[in-house]
Design a protein around this motif. Structure first.
Motif, PDB file in Angstrom:
ATOM      1  N   LEU A  11       0.827  -1.196   0.000  1.00  0.00           N
ATOM      2  CA  LEU A  11       0.000   0.000   0.000  1.00  0.00           C
ATOM      3  C   LEU A  11       0.870   1.257   0.000  1.00  0.00           C
ATOM      4  CD1 LEU A  11      -2.806   1.378   0.307  1.00  0.00           C
ATOM      5  CD2 LEU A  11      -2.458   1.230   2.787  1.00  0.00           C
ATOM      6  N   TYR A  12       0.576   2.151  -0.944  1.00  0.00           N
ATOM      7  CA  TYR A  12       1.221   3.460  -1.007  1.00  0.00           C
ATOM      8  C   TYR A  12       0.150   4.530  -0.808  1.00  0.00           C
ATOM      9  CZ  TYR A  12       5.285   1.085  -3.010  1.00  0.00           C
ATOM     10  OH  TYR A  12       6.363   0.264  -3.207  1.00  0.00           O
ATOM     11  N   ARG A  13       0.402   5.442   0.134  1.00  0.00           N
ATOM     12  CA  ARG A  13      -0.513   6.564   0.355  1.00  0.00           C
ATOM     13  C   ARG A  13       0.034   7.757  -0.426  1.00  0.00           C
ATOM     14  NH1 ARG A  13       1.157   4.616   5.158  1.00  0.00           N
ATOM     15  NH2 ARG A  13      -0.223   3.096   6.151  1.00  0.00           N
ATOM     16  N   LEU A  14      -0.513   7.992  -1.600  1.00  0.00           N
ATOM     17  CA  LEU A  14       0.020   9.029  -2.473  1.00  0.00           C
ATOM     18  C   LEU A  14      -0.459  10.414  -2.069  1.00  0.00           C
ATOM     19  CD1 LEU A  14      -0.249   7.189  -5.920  1.00  0.00           C
ATOM     20  CD2 LEU A  14       1.575   7.112  -4.211  1.00  0.00           C
ATOM     21  N   ILE A  15      -1.721  10.524  -1.683  1.00  0.00           N
ATOM     22  CA  ILE A  15      -2.257  11.763  -1.122  1.00  0.00           C
ATOM     23  C   ILE A  15      -3.144  11.366   0.048  1.00  0.00           C
ATOM     24  CG2 ILE A  15      -3.617  13.850  -1.507  1.00  0.00           C
ATOM     25  CD1 ILE A  15      -3.012  13.685  -4.455  1.00  0.00           C
ATOM     26  N   GLN A  16      -2.877  11.925   1.222  1.00  0.00           N
ATOM     27  CA  GLN A  16      -3.651  11.571   2.405  1.00  0.00           C
ATOM     28  C   GLN A  16      -4.784  12.571   2.625  1.00  0.00           C
ATOM     29  OE1 GLN A  16      -1.436   9.495   5.687  1.00  0.00           O
ATOM     30  NE2 GLN A  16       0.180  10.853   4.968  1.00  0.00           N
ATOM     31  N   PRO A  17      -5.921  12.104   3.119  1.00  0.00           N
ATOM     32  CA  PRO A  17      -7.087  12.983   3.221  1.00  0.00           C
ATOM     33  C   PRO A  17      -6.992  14.017   4.335  1.00  0.00           C
ATOM     34  CG  PRO A  17      -7.591  10.827   4.159  1.00  0.00           C
ATOM     35  CD  PRO A  17      -6.235  10.719   3.519  1.00  0.00           C
ATOM     36  N   GLU A  18      -6.132  13.805   5.335  1.00  0.00           N
ATOM     37  CA  GLU A  18      -6.150  14.668   6.519  1.00  0.00           C
ATOM     38  C   GLU A  18      -5.884  16.137   6.206  1.00  0.00           C
ATOM     39  OE1 GLU A  18      -6.143  10.710   8.088  1.00  0.00           O
ATOM     40  OE2 GLU A  18      -4.926  11.631   6.525  1.00  0.00           O
ATOM     41  N   SER A  19      -5.053  16.415   5.227  1.00  0.00           N
ATOM     42  CA  SER A  19      -4.689  17.813   4.969  1.00  0.00           C
ATOM     43  C   SER A  19      -4.916  18.211   3.515  1.00  0.00           C
ATOM     44  CB  SER A  19      -3.216  18.041   5.333  1.00  0.00           C
ATOM     45  OG  SER A  19      -2.377  17.155   4.602  1.00  0.00           O
ATOM     46  N   ASN A  20      -5.798  17.511   2.830  1.00  0.00           N
ATOM     47  CA  ASN A  20      -6.005  17.767   1.420  1.00  0.00           C
ATOM     48  C   ASN A  20      -7.485  17.660   1.060  1.00  0.00           C
ATOM     49  OD1 ASN A  20      -3.064  17.723   0.263  1.00  0.00           O
ATOM     50  ND2 ASN A  20      -3.187  15.930   1.591  1.00  0.00           N
ATOM     51  N   GLU A  21      -7.814  18.217  -0.101  1.00  0.00           N
ATOM     52  CA  GLU A  21      -9.144  18.034  -0.671  1.00  0.00           C
ATOM     53  C   GLU A  21      -9.240  16.699  -1.394  1.00  0.00           C
ATOM     54  OE1 GLU A  21     -11.939  19.989  -0.687  1.00  0.00           O
ATOM     55  OE2 GLU A  21     -10.992  21.328   0.759  1.00  0.00           O
ATOM     56  N   GLN A  22      -8.096  15.985  -1.469  1.00  0.00           N
ATOM     57  CA  GLN A  22      -8.051  14.738  -2.212  1.00  0.00           C
ATOM     58  C   GLN A  22      -7.539  13.598  -1.332  1.00  0.00           C
ATOM     59  OE1 GLN A  22      -5.704  17.247  -3.178  1.00  0.00           O
ATOM     60  NE2 GLN A  22      -7.194  18.445  -4.352  1.00  0.00           N
ATOM     61  N   SER A  23      -7.776  12.387  -1.801  1.00  0.00           N
ATOM     62  CA  SER A  23      -7.207  11.189  -1.177  1.00  0.00           C
ATOM     63  C   SER A  23      -6.876  10.212  -2.295  1.00  0.00           C
ATOM     64  CB  SER A  23      -8.196  10.552  -0.199  1.00  0.00           C
ATOM     65  OG  SER A  23      -7.678   9.344   0.336  1.00  0.00           O
ATOM     66  N   VAL A  24      -5.644   9.693  -2.290  1.00  0.00           N
ATOM     67  CA  VAL A  24      -5.220   8.760  -3.336  1.00  0.00           C
ATOM     68  C   VAL A  24      -4.434   7.629  -2.688  1.00  0.00           C
ATOM     69  CG1 VAL A  24      -3.926   8.421  -5.474  1.00  0.00           C
ATOM     70  CG2 VAL A  24      -5.081  10.605  -5.044  1.00  0.00           C
ATOM     71  N   THR A  25      -4.841   6.393  -2.959  1.00  0.00           N
ATOM     72  CA  THR A  25      -4.086   5.226  -2.512  1.00  0.00           C
ATOM     73  C   THR A  25      -3.754   4.350  -3.706  1.00  0.00           C
ATOM     74  OG1 THR A  25      -6.040   3.841  -2.095  1.00  0.00           O
ATOM     75  CG2 THR A  25      -5.243   5.210  -0.273  1.00  0.00           C
ATOM     76  N   GLU A  26      -2.659   3.636  -3.575  1.00  0.00           N
ATOM     77  CA  GLU A  26      -2.202   2.721  -4.622  1.00  0.00           C
ATOM     78  C   GLU A  26      -1.811   1.402  -3.968  1.00  0.00           C
ATOM     79  OE1 GLU A  26       1.648   2.182  -7.622  1.00  0.00           O
ATOM     80  OE2 GLU A  26       1.514   3.879  -6.236  1.00  0.00           O
TER      81      GLU A  26
END
Length: 729
Positions: A631-646
């Motif tokens: 699992l790679y957390r590319l963009i985390q939801p805590e500090s962004n308008e987005q969330s991306v996991t791979e």
């Protein structure tokens, strides 16, 4: 899987590499290697066991001299306090958190442990210590996984004196980090409906205590930590040390920076209200405390922990079963369950491709609401006139297996069980019995309660073809008394309750090896590496709002593998936030873990079933990668308008990308997503599961292109999501 342990000097026996005591100028130094990790400790000049190194793997030729005690810091902090101990008793001038504190019958509370001997066995090294005067022995056990370098540690305390001793503190292990002043502690906090909230704080002078005083693991803290070196905010860069406690009872982990800026982490059963009576001739085995190291950041650390859990902890490791797609009928019916109604729901679930049908609360006793029936585990004849078998046969005929909800550790005061055995609950004589959710906690430490619970669960599984138990636990302890035993033994309840709980699970798994079990505690209130040894999955949260779940699931996966993380698709809007979310969005959120559906299918339209069928079929093609991959957390939801996991499959052939947008602003496009963990020279074809990439995105490109150039996803609006599969050519 063969586990190997390595030291600077090695002995090979029957295909195993065994740790040996390395004599270097008379030194007693022990070294264990696994994965990219080395762990070194030794016996110092005062016969104490002292930490020496934990970090990136060292060359095999590296040698170590006898460790020396730390230097005194004036008269206030003597050498024993500033020495990085592996395991130490409370005595002398020790002022840091001890590993073991005892009281003897004569009032003596001083305990000074010295090294006695070591023993090497296949897959384990043991160190034996003893008090300088009394017959209290401590055996420390070390087991290192050869693939991940995760080290398991425990302590066994033996009372060989002529009388009982009181264990007032008995920790599993202490971990020592290299001296530094930039460390950051990462952990999770929460409550019901808001589990696994990520926290970070600098490690500074003093002590931070993570704990549960609730009798069991709780959502308030989880028995897990990571500490990074503060050198990078990149998920995949920097040194990280991590640990997780394998204990489902009250626990504590103390993170302490000493007066000389050493950092030590001590963990085990919680010392609050603790006092275990250990009789002469008895021994006490602590929970396992697992620790690991990564030089690839927080992301690398969690990937190591995921792999270790899948390969070593969960049932059937290293080849645990893939989690099936399940349907749970709770939100459709709540307590109003009937054979006819459940059969109708089963038919709808089967058409979507569901593999497991689970009936929830309300099937037993006089259970019409949460005020009555807990403890009376017989089938309600009004709801199921012919028992459960007709429903189970119907479910099987539809190609699904059958699961059922239970809550074995609880009892309603309005039940036959409580009326017959009011003494079976945790209580203090003459004091109030505080109810939570209209129920009390059975004292599982009692043998009669243990035997009753095991008997009815065993009978339920013997009489019915049940493949799955959803084991719930909907409140924490109060009035943790055990008046049936002598006063000196009453606090043993904190340990004996959990040991009997484990024993019931172990016995059920032996008698019914094909039955799978979920650990649930009003959501994610009982998740730890102790319960994961005996259960196949865990319920992450009662909060199934798909947007909230991005946060809850993100925090969860720092410590625990998505292979055990149940995630349901439920109706929208939920009770939590009353926000509408599309069915597609809800599915993509849940497909990042082990997929379940909990919606009221009686209210679904044809287009809902069509969407669900498509998403379930897509999930079955990717679930092994999601559940067991990296699992790679590319963009985390805590500090962004987005969330991306791979997620990247272990063999590298498949990669799954999930992208989520909260809200777009001012016509800005979604950030370019740059993947990680691919072979930059291999070709990868991309295919959407849902949503799409921007026009002009190639259908196939090299791993280098996807990682360095990236992919632009066509997401705009509020609460939008897209997902893609990349297949290595």
């Amino acid at each position: 899987m063969k586990r190997l342990w390595f030291v600077a000097g090695m002995t090979v026996l029957a295909g195993l590499v065994l740790p040996v005591l390395r004599a270097q100028d008379g030194a007693k130094v022990f070294r264990l290697d696994g994965g990219d990790v080395s762990y070194v400790f030794g016996v110092n000049d005062h016969k104490e066991l002292q930490a020496m190194y934990w970090g990136h793997r060292l060359p095999g030729s590296q040698q170590f001299a006898t460790p020396r005690r730390g230097q005194e810091v004036a008269s206030f902090d003597g050498p024993v306090t500033v020495t990085p101990h592996e395991y130490i008793g409370w005595g002398g001038v020790l002022y840091v958190e001890p590993d073991l504190k005892v009281t003897f019958p004569d009032g003596n509370r001083d305990l000074v442990l010295e090294y006695v001997s070591s023993e090497v066995r296949p897959n384990e090294i043991s160190i034996r210590m003893k008090d300088i005067e009394r017959a209290v022995f401590v055996t420390l056990r070390y087991r290192m996984d050869s693939d991940t370098g995760v080290l398991a540690r425990e302590a066994v305390i033996e009372n060989r004196t002529n009388g009982p001793i009181k264990l007032e503190e008995v920790q599993s292990a202490t971990w020592n980090l290299p001296r530094g002043d930039r460390y950051r502690l990462h952990y999770v906090t929460g409550r019901w409906g808001s589990e696994n909230s990520l926290q970070m704080r600098p490690v500074s002078g003093g002590k931070t205590v993570l704990e549960s005083r609730r009798g069991t693991t709780g959502a308030q803290n989880n028995p897990w930590f990571m500490i990074d070196d503060g050198s990078s905010d990149d998920q995949d860069a920097g040194e990280v040390w991590f640990g997780a406690l394998g204990w489902s009872g009250s626990w504590q982990i103390a993170v302490e920076q000493t007066v000389v800026k050493d950092v030590r982490i001590t963990g085990g059963p919680n010392t609050f209200d603790f006092g275990y009576q250990l009789k002469a001739g008895e021994s006490f085995e602590t929970p396992w405390f697992y620790g690991g190291y990564s030089h690839r950041g927080l992301g690398g650390a969690s990937r190591l922990l995921h792999r270790f859990e899948v390969d070593n902890i969960v049932p059937h490791a290293p080849h645990p079963k893939i989690r099936p797609v399940l349907y749970n009928s709770w939100e459709a019916t709540t307590f109003d369950v009937t054979a006819v109604g459940q059969m109708a729901l089963a038919e709808k679930a089967a058409k979507m491709g569901v593999e497991r049908f689970v009936i929830d609360d309300g099937w037993f006793g006089q259970r019409k609401n949460d005020h009555a029936g807990l403890g009376d585990w017989y089938v309600n004849k009004q709801k199921f006139p012919d028992g459960l078998k007709p429903l189970i046969e119907k479910v099987h005929s539809l190609g699904m297996d059958f699961g059922i909800w239970v809550e074995p550790e609880m009892v309603n005061p309005n039940s036959d069980l409580y009326r017959n055995h009011p003494d079976w609950v945790l209580n203090f004589t003459g004091r109030p019995r505080t109810e939570g959710r209209n129920q009390l906690v059975l004292n599982m430490a009692r043998k009669d309660v243990h035997d009753y619970t095991l008997e009815w669960l065993d009978k339920l599984l013997d009489d019915n073809k049940i493949a799955f138990l959803k084991w719930d636990y909907n409140r924490n302890w109060s009035e943790p008394g055990w008046p049936a035993v002598p006063i000196d033994e009453q606090k043993n309840v904190y340990v004996d309750f959990i040991r009997n709980y484990y024993d019931i699970l172990e016995q059920l798994r032996k008698r019914h090896p094909d039955v799978e079990i979920e650990s649930c505690s009003g959501g994610g209130g009982r998740v730890d590496l102790g319960v994961l040894r005996l259960t196949d999955e865990v319920w992450t949260s009662d909060n199934t709002d798909a947007f909230d779940r991005l946060y809850i699931q993100n925090g969860f996966t720092y410590a625990y593998t998505p292979a055990v993380m149940m995630a349901w698709v439920t109706d929208s809007p939920t009770w939590v936030n009353h926000r509408p979310l599309s069915l597609e969005y809800r599915f993509l959120s849940s497909m990042q873990g082990s997929l379940g559906i909990g919606a009221n299918l009686n209210q679904w339209k044809d287009e809902d079933f069509a969407t669900a069928s498509h998403m379930i079929a897509a999930y079955k093609d990717i679930r092994e990668t999601v559940q067991r991959g990296q699992l790679y957390r590319l963009i985390q939801p805590e500090s962004n308008e987005q969330s991306v996991t791979e997620s990247v499959a272990r063999d590298g052939k498949q990669t799954v990308l999930f992208t989520f947008l909260h809200s777009s602003r001012e016509n800005y496009p979604f950030p370019t997503v740059r993947l990680r963990g691919l072979d930059e020279n291999a070709l990868y074809a991309i295919k959407p599961i849902a949503g799409k990439a921007v026009e002009g995105t190639p259908a196939s490109a090299t791993g280098g292109y996807w990682m360095y150039h990236g992919i632009d996803v066509a997401l705009k609006g509020d609460f939008q999501a897209a997902a893609f599969v990349l297949t290595r050519q």
